[in-house]
Design an enzyme around this catalytic site. Structure first.
Site, PDB file in Angstrom:
ATOM      1  N   CYS A   1       0.822  -1.217   0.000  1.00 53.02           N
ATOM      2  CA  CYS A   1       0.000   0.000   0.000  1.00 53.02           C
ATOM      3  C   CYS A   1       0.857   1.269   0.000  1.00 53.02           C
ATOM      4  O   CYS A   1       0.358   2.349  -0.294  1.00 53.02           O
ATOM      5  CB  CYS A   1      -0.926   0.001   1.216  1.00 53.02           C
ATOM      6  SG  CYS A   1      -2.083  -1.386   1.228  1.00 53.02           S
TER       7      CYS A   1
ATOM      8  N   HIS B   1     -10.650 -10.411   0.238  1.00 51.88           N
ATOM      9  CA  HIS B   1     -11.455 -10.114  -0.937  1.00 51.88           C
ATOM     10  C   HIS B   1     -12.458  -9.004  -0.657  1.00 51.88           C
ATOM     11  O   HIS B   1     -12.904  -8.307  -1.566  1.00 51.88           O
ATOM     12  CB  HIS B   1     -12.173 -11.370  -1.427  1.00 51.88           C
ATOM     13  CG  HIS B   1     -11.239 -12.408  -1.976  1.00 51.88           C
ATOM     14  ND1 HIS B   1     -10.185 -12.096  -2.803  1.00 51.88           N
ATOM     15  CD2 HIS B   1     -11.196 -13.750  -1.807  1.00 51.88           C
ATOM     16  CE1 HIS B   1      -9.548 -13.191  -3.126  1.00 51.88           C
ATOM     17  NE2 HIS B   1     -10.134 -14.214  -2.535  1.00 51.88           N
TER      18      HIS B   1
END
Length: 447
Positions: free
Chosen positions: A224, A270
Site C-alpha cells: 500500500c 477479498h
C-alpha cells in the site's frame, strides 16, 4: 513565494488523474464464493454456519465490498449481493459507531468476528461477469476459470486489464499538466499485482507517446506504500534533475489474484481490496506554484519489530498479502513520533501547523489508528474516509485518490482579495510491508 525549508526547491504535482477500473473482477463475488466454500463445513473457524449466513443476508447487513457494478443480467438474489457492503475489520464490542460521518451498525457474531456495516450505497466500480458465472477466460488464461489460474496466467490478466487504465490515467494527467508526452524525461512505474517487463510499460511509449529516450524506473512490492514511494522517488528525481519532468504511474488490480481458499483470511482480503490506477506529472520549481501541490520533503522509516505487520509475497498461484491482527497497534506505536520528529527536525514545524492529512485508506481500523496516533478527528481524514467508502483499498494507488479529492476541494477555495495568500501545509502517508511509514510533506498556496 515561500522557499523550501531545506533550500532544495519544490517538486510540483502539475497534473494528477485517477480512473475507475470498469472491467475487472468483482470482489463481492470473490468474498461470496469463499464464504460458500467455508460454510460447507458447517463451521467457519468457530463461527456457526447459520449465524454467518444470517448476518450476510440480513437486510441490515451489507455484504462484500466497494468494488463492483451491477451486471445487467443479475438475478434478484444477485442484486441483493451487489447492493451490499461489508467492512470486515474486527471490533471488540458491538457498540454503535460512526465512520467518516456515516452511521455504522456493528453486529456481534458468535466467535468474535463482528460485521461493521455501512448503509447501502450505490456500487462504484467494476464487475467481470465471468467470475460470477464461472465462465472461462478462453484466450487470456487457457480456458480456465479464475480459481484454476496459476501466477503467470494471473499476470497475463493483469496486463490485459491494466493497459487501458494506464493509458487513460496518464493521458489525463498530462492534459491537466499541459505537458506534451515527449517532454517527459523520466517514468516511475509502480505496482504490486503484475509483472511483465517491458510489456506493462510499453503502452506509455507506444500509445501515450512518451519518448523512447525517457528513463524508466520500475518499483514493485511496496504494498500500500507504493504510491507514496513513487511520489518520494519523483520528488528526489526532480530535485536532482531540475530540467527533467517525471511521470508517475501507479496501478494495482488485486482482483486478478482472487483465490477461493477455505480460510477466513481470503474472505476478509477479498472484501477489503479493490482495483485502481493513478498518474501524476511532476516537475521542479525553485518556489511554490499557486494552485498546485508542491512537495518539499519526504521520509521513509521502518517501525521496529513489525515484520509481520504487512507481508507481501507470491506462490505458484497468486500474489499473497497477509495482514497482522496487530497492524493497527503497530501504526499507533510508530506513526506519531516519526511524523512529529520529521516536521520538527526538517521543517521546524509542529503537527498542529498541518492543515491537510492525506492518509492511505487501508480500512476502518487503519484510519482510526492514524487518528489516534496523531490526535486527529474523522473530519481531518474525511477525504480518506470518502475514498474508502467509495472504492475500498486499492493498494498503491489509493492515497493518490485521496490527494485528488483534496485537490478538488482546494481548487474551490480562493485567496482573500488584496491579501498575500498564505501557504497551507499538508502531509500524505501510507504504509509499506512490515510497517514502514512512507510520507511526503507538501504545501498549497491558493491562487
Amino acid at each position: 513565494m515561500n522557499q523550501a525549508n531545506n533550500n532544495r526547491g519544490f517538486c510540483v504535482i502539475t497534473g494528477l488523474a485517477t480512473c475507475k477500473a470498469e472491467h475487472t473482477l468483482s470482489q463481492a463475488e470473490a468474498a461470496l464464493i469463499c464464504k460458500e466454500k467455508l460454510v460447507k463445513e458447517n463451521n467457519i473457524e468457530g463461527i456457526k454456519k447459520e449465524n454467518f449466513i444470517d448476518a450476510v443476508y440480513n437486510n441490515n447487513t451489507r455484504i462484500a465490498t466497494r468494488n463492483l457494478v451491477v451486471p445487467p443480467d443479475s438475478t434478484p438474489e444477485e442484486l441483493k449481493v451487489h447492493q451490499s457492503f461489508l467492512n470486515p475489520y474486527v471490533y471488540k464490542d458491538a457498540e454503535s459507531k460512526s465512520v467518516g460521518g456515516n452511521p455504522l451498525k456493528v453486529e456481534k457474531i458468535d466467535s468474535g468476528l463482528d460485521l461493521a456495516t455501512f448503509p447501502a450505497s450505490p456500487p462504484k466500480s467494476p464487475l467481470l461477469t465471468c467470475v460470477a458465472k464461472k465462465e472461462k477466460h478462453s484466450q487470456l488464461a487457457a480456458g480456465k476459470t479464475i480459481d484454476q489460474l496459476q501466477l503467470d496466467e494471473r499476470f497475463n490478466l493483469f496486463e490485459h486489464y491494466s493497459k487501458n487504465l494506464i493509458i487513460d490515467a496518464s493521458k489525463r494527467a498530462l492534459k491537466k499538466a499541459n505537458v506534451d508526452p515527449k517532454e517527459i524525461g523520466e517514468v516511475v512505474f509502480v505496482t504490486n499485482t503484475g509483472f511483465h517487463a517491458p510489456h506493462l510499460q510499453q503502452p506509455l511509449f507506444e500509445e501515450v507517446g512518451i519518448s523512447e529516450d525517457a528513463i524508466l524506473n520500475n518499483l514493485m512490492g511496496m504494498g500500500c506504500g507504493g504510491g507514496i514511494s513513487g511520489l518520494r522517488l519523483g520528488y528526489e528525481h526532480c530535485l536532482a534533475n531540475p530540467d527533467r519532468i517525471v511521470l508517475l504511474v501507479v496501478v494495482d488490480i488485486s482482483s486478478v489474484h482472487t483465490t477461493y481458499k477455505d480460510t477466513k483470511l481470503d474472505v476478509i482480503l477479498h472484501a477489503i481490496f479493490s482495483d485502481g490506477c493513478a498518474a501524476a506529472v511532476m516537475k521542479y520549481s525553485p518556489t511554490e506554484i499557486p494552485g498546485k501541490l508542491c512537495i518539499d520533503g519526504q521520509f521513509s522509516k521502518f517501525v521496529p519489530n513489525t515484520k509481520d505487520g504487512i507481508d507481501v509475497t507470491f506462490d505458484a498461484e497468486s500474489v499473497k498479502c497477509t495482514l497482522s491482527k496487530n497492524l493497527p497497534n503497530y501504526i499507533k506505536q510508530g506513526l506519531g513520533g516519526y511524523v512529529t520528529d520529521f516536521l520538527k527536525n526538517k521543517h521546524n514545524m509542529t503537527d498542529s501547523e498541518i492543515s491537510h492529512w492525506s492518509i492511505h485508506p487501508g480500512g476502518t481500523k487503519i484510519l482510526e489508528a492514524v487518528q489516534n496516533a496523531m490526535g486527529l478527528s474523522e473530519n481531518d481524514l474525511q477525504d480518506s474516509w470518502n475514498v474508502l467508502n467509495e472504492y475500498g483499498n486499492m493498494l498503491a494507488p489509493s492515497v493518490m485518490y485521496v490527494m485528488e479529492k483534496l485537490m478538488e476541494r482546494l481548487e474551490t477555495s480562493r485567496s482573500i482579495p488584496n491579501q498575500l495568500p498564505e501557504p497551507e501545509h499538508g502531509v500524505a502517508i501510507s504504509f509499506s510491508p512490515g510497517v514502514r511509514v512512507e510520507c511526503i510533506k507538501f504545501t498549497y498556496t491558493p491562487e
